[in-house]
Design a protein around this motif. Structure first.
Motif, PDB file in Angstrom:
ATOM      1  N   TYR A 187     -32.037  13.322  -0.436  1.00  0.00           N
ATOM      2  CA  TYR A 187     -30.197  13.326  -0.744  1.00  0.00           C
ATOM      3  C   TYR A 187     -30.078  14.146   0.129  1.00  0.00           C
ATOM      4  O   TYR A 187     -29.995  15.003   0.671  1.00  0.00           O
ATOM      5  CB  TYR A 187     -30.011  13.569  -2.004  1.00  0.00           C
ATOM      6  N   ALA A 188     -28.643  13.804   1.190  1.00  0.00           N
ATOM      7  CA  ALA A 188     -27.847  14.217   2.042  1.00  0.00           C
ATOM      8  C   ALA A 188     -26.264  14.053   1.199  1.00  0.00           C
ATOM      9  O   ALA A 188     -25.926  13.013   0.579  1.00  0.00           O
ATOM     10  CB  ALA A 188     -27.902  13.559   3.146  1.00  0.00           C
ATOM     11  N   GLU A 189     -25.491  15.500   1.638  1.00  0.00           N
ATOM     12  CA  GLU A 189     -24.103  15.238   1.129  1.00  0.00           C
ATOM     13  C   GLU A 189     -23.208  14.463   1.299  1.00  0.00           C
ATOM     14  O   GLU A 189     -22.461  13.898   1.871  1.00  0.00           O
ATOM     15  CB  GLU A 189     -23.847  17.005   1.286  1.00  0.00           C
ATOM     16  N   GLY A 190     -23.177  13.345   0.326  1.00  0.00           N
ATOM     17  CA  GLY A 190     -21.812  12.434   0.222  1.00  0.00           C
ATOM     18  C   GLY A 190     -22.589  11.141   0.313  1.00  0.00           C
ATOM     19  O   GLY A 190     -22.085  10.410   0.643  1.00  0.00           O
ATOM     20  N   SER A 191     -24.078  11.417   0.059  1.00  0.00           N
ATOM     21  CA  SER A 191     -24.464  10.084   1.072  1.00  0.00           C
ATOM     22  C   SER A 191     -25.253   8.973  -0.150  1.00  0.00           C
ATOM     23  O   SER A 191     -24.407   7.718  -0.153  1.00  0.00           O
ATOM     24  CB  SER A 191     -25.868  10.014   1.308  1.00  0.00           C
ATOM     25  N   ILE A 192     -24.171   9.441  -1.384  1.00  0.00           N
ATOM     26  CA  ILE A 192     -24.834   8.313  -3.077  1.00  0.00           C
ATOM     27  C   ILE A 192     -23.468   8.051  -3.533  1.00  0.00           C
ATOM     28  O   ILE A 192     -22.635   9.151  -3.258  1.00  0.00           O
ATOM     29  CB  ILE A 192     -25.560   8.825  -3.782  1.00  0.00           C
ATOM     30  N   ASP A 193     -23.007   6.857  -3.542  1.00  0.00           N
ATOM     31  CA  ASP A 193     -21.698   6.340  -4.016  1.00  0.00           C
ATOM     32  C   ASP A 193     -22.117   6.041  -5.200  1.00  0.00           C
ATOM     33  O   ASP A 193     -20.855   6.753  -5.384  1.00  0.00           O
ATOM     34  CB  ASP A 193     -21.013   5.075  -3.671  1.00  0.00           C
ATOM     35  N   LYS A 194     -22.745   5.965  -6.195  1.00  0.00           N
ATOM     36  CA  LYS A 194     -22.542   5.954  -7.136  1.00  0.00           C
ATOM     37  C   LYS A 194     -24.041   5.804  -8.064  1.00  0.00           C
ATOM     38  O   LYS A 194     -24.673   5.159  -7.496  1.00  0.00           O
ATOM     39  CB  LYS A 194     -21.177   4.785  -8.086  1.00  0.00           C
ATOM     40  N   ILE A 212     -28.406   2.234  -7.645  1.00  0.00           N
ATOM     41  CA  ILE A 212     -27.884   3.753  -7.024  1.00  0.00           C
ATOM     42  C   ILE A 212     -27.601   3.026  -5.701  1.00  0.00           C
ATOM     43  O   ILE A 212     -28.605   2.798  -4.845  1.00  0.00           O
ATOM     44  CB  ILE A 212     -29.723   4.461  -6.474  1.00  0.00           C
ATOM     45  N   ALA A 213     -26.351   3.521  -5.640  1.00  0.00           N
ATOM     46  CA  ALA A 213     -25.627   2.538  -4.440  1.00  0.00           C
ATOM     47  C   ALA A 213     -25.734   3.898  -3.417  1.00  0.00           C
ATOM     48  O   ALA A 213     -24.680   4.689  -3.358  1.00  0.00           O
ATOM     49  CB  ALA A 213     -24.846   1.937  -5.074  1.00  0.00           C
ATOM     50  N   PRO A 214     -26.062   3.419  -2.824  1.00  0.00           N
ATOM     51  CA  PRO A 214     -25.065   4.753  -0.953  1.00  0.00           C
ATOM     52  C   PRO A 214     -23.811   4.014  -0.091  1.00  0.00           C
ATOM     53  O   PRO A 214     -23.367   3.753  -0.543  1.00  0.00           O
ATOM     54  CB  PRO A 214     -26.749   3.330   0.025  1.00  0.00           C
ATOM     55  N   ARG A 215     -23.230   5.261   0.186  1.00  0.00           N
ATOM     56  CA  ARG A 215     -22.226   5.132   0.172  1.00  0.00           C
ATOM     57  C   ARG A 215     -21.926   4.632   1.587  1.00  0.00           C
ATOM     58  O   ARG A 215     -22.880   4.591   2.328  1.00  0.00           O
ATOM     59  CB  ARG A 215     -21.153   6.775   0.353  1.00  0.00           C
ATOM     60  N   GLN A 216     -20.798   3.728   2.074  1.00  0.00           N
ATOM     61  CA  GLN A 216     -20.612   3.180   3.488  1.00  0.00           C
ATOM     62  C   GLN A 216     -20.870   3.776   4.263  1.00  0.00           C
ATOM     63  O   GLN A 216     -20.729   5.086   4.634  1.00  0.00           O
ATOM     64  CB  GLN A 216     -19.469   2.840   3.249  1.00  0.00           C
ATOM     65  N   GLY A 217     -22.146   3.680   5.009  1.00  0.00           N
ATOM     66  CA  GLY A 217     -22.350   4.248   6.628  1.00  0.00           C
ATOM     67  C   GLY A 217     -23.345   4.801   6.610  1.00  0.00           C
ATOM     68  O   GLY A 217     -23.702   5.643   7.562  1.00  0.00           O
ATOM     69  N   TYR A 218     -24.230   5.029   5.558  1.00  0.00           N
ATOM     70  CA  TYR A 218     -25.123   6.373   4.645  1.00  0.00           C
ATOM     71  C   TYR A 218     -26.489   4.989   4.822  1.00  0.00           C
ATOM     72  O   TYR A 218     -25.851   4.124   4.162  1.00  0.00           O
ATOM     73  CB  TYR A 218     -24.947   6.764   3.686  1.00  0.00           C
ATOM     74  N   PRO A 219     -27.789   5.319   5.120  1.00  0.00           N
ATOM     75  CA  PRO A 219     -28.427   4.236   5.413  1.00  0.00           C
ATOM     76  C   PRO A 219     -29.180   3.679   3.587  1.00  0.00           C
ATOM     77  O   PRO A 219     -29.271   5.209   2.800  1.00  0.00           O
ATOM     78  CB  PRO A 219     -29.918   4.905   5.961  1.00  0.00           C
TER      79      PRO A 219
END
Length: 321
Positions: A88-95, A109-116
């Motif tokens: 996990y990277a800080e801010g990489s998960i949206d919800k 587990i939905a990634p935040r836009q711009g993250y793999p």
């Protein structure tokens, strides 16, 4: 009260493991190949006996032994709570969400836009919420030898059955059970005796790990610690199907030592005619063989006339006549 004699330790350890359901096997920081071989062999044996056991080490372990992939970097306890872990990277998960479809529970587990997106190969599953009945510590003279696994989790070691399995001369007998033999050839040889005492049948993987551990610790059975009992153990392991293999150490980046080929300079021998009187030295003049044959005899100094006459030594006046 801690038990120090080996016979008493084996009997006490047998009783504890027979009654217990869950535990963990902990390795020291930067463990030896023998320690890893012994720990993985014991892990495979206890799992075969129906025990819920985990493996832990503060350092990354990369030896080519069966069960090495089960070693975790943190102390885990068995239980009923499923834990899903992934990088996990800080801010990489949206919800994080879930839904139920039919008889399946789906965790989303939905990634935040711009993250793999999450790689399924990096997802790990463990259980927690349970308690440890025993902690087996391998090849560690002190608890501090375990590194962060101990220093950051000291409370989890308190009030537990601590099994100390070691052969270091400096071992402090810190366990509630101390199976310590300071003259043993290897930790793997101690584990073989323990598994035999527990009545667990060794399969090929367990036998191979123990064989590799003994071989590594004794420099291919050539060290002074090797005894007749060691060779007897090795013979039994081979009969159980142990595969003779060399433990490959982790690649730590770069190698040290001598170059594979010696650094030599090409040798250019000097020409033979560079030395006085060499074989290739050419005389100033060459006389043809025909002229040599025509030279008159005695031209370069004649032979004395009395050369062929016998010489007589006279004692009185001395000399030859």
């Amino acid at each position: 009260m801690p038990t120090n004699t080996n016979d008493g330790s084996l009997n006490r350890l047998n009783d504890v493991l027979q009654k217990s359901l869950s535990g963990t096997i902990v390795l020291p920081q930067n463990p030896t190949a023998d320690a890893v071989a012994a720990a993985t062999a014991l892990y495979l044996s206890l799992n075969k006996a129906g025990k819920s056991v985990s493996l832990a080490c503060s350092s990354k372990v990369g030896f080519n032994l069966t069960g090495v992939d089960k070693i975790q970097s943190q102390l885990t306890t068995s239980g009923d709570n499923l834990v899903i872990s992934f990088p996990y990277a800080e801010g990489s998960i949206d919800k994080v969400d879930y839904n139920i479809k039919g008889e399946h529970f789906n965790l989303i587990i939905a990634p935040r836009q711009g993250y793999p997106k999450l790689d399924p190969k990096q997802v790990k599953y463990t259980y927690t919420g349970g308690s440890l009945d025993f902690i087996i510590i391998i090849d560690s003279p002190t608890l501090n030898s375990l590194g962060p696994i101990y220093t950051e989790n000291e409370k989890q070691f308190q009030g537990k059955e601590i099994v100390n399995i070691d052969r270091h001369l400096t071992n402090s007998f810190y366990g509630t059970i101390n199976y310590v033999n300071k003259t043993s050839s290897s930790i793997s040889e101690l584990i073989f005796k323990l598994v035999q005492n527990l009545g667990i049948e060794l399969d090929r993987d367990i036998a191979t790990n123990l064989y590799a551990g003994i071989s590594s610790a004794t420099n291919n059975f050539s060290s002074y610690s090797v005894t007749a009992d060691t060779f007897d153990t090795v013979a039994r392991l081979l009969r159980l199907g142990a595969i003779k293999k060399t433990i490959q150490k982790p690649n730590l980046g770069g190698t040290r030592g001598f170059p594979s080929q010696p650094m030599t300079r090409p040798f250019n021998p000097p020409p033979l005619n560079s030395f006085g009187g060499g074989f290739n030295e050419v005389p100033d003049t060459i006389t043809p063989i025909e002229d040599v044959e025509k030279e008159p005899r005695g031209a370069q100094g004649s032979t004395p006339q009395d050369w062929l006459k016998p010489k007589i030594f006279k004692g009185g006046s001395g000399g030859l006549v």
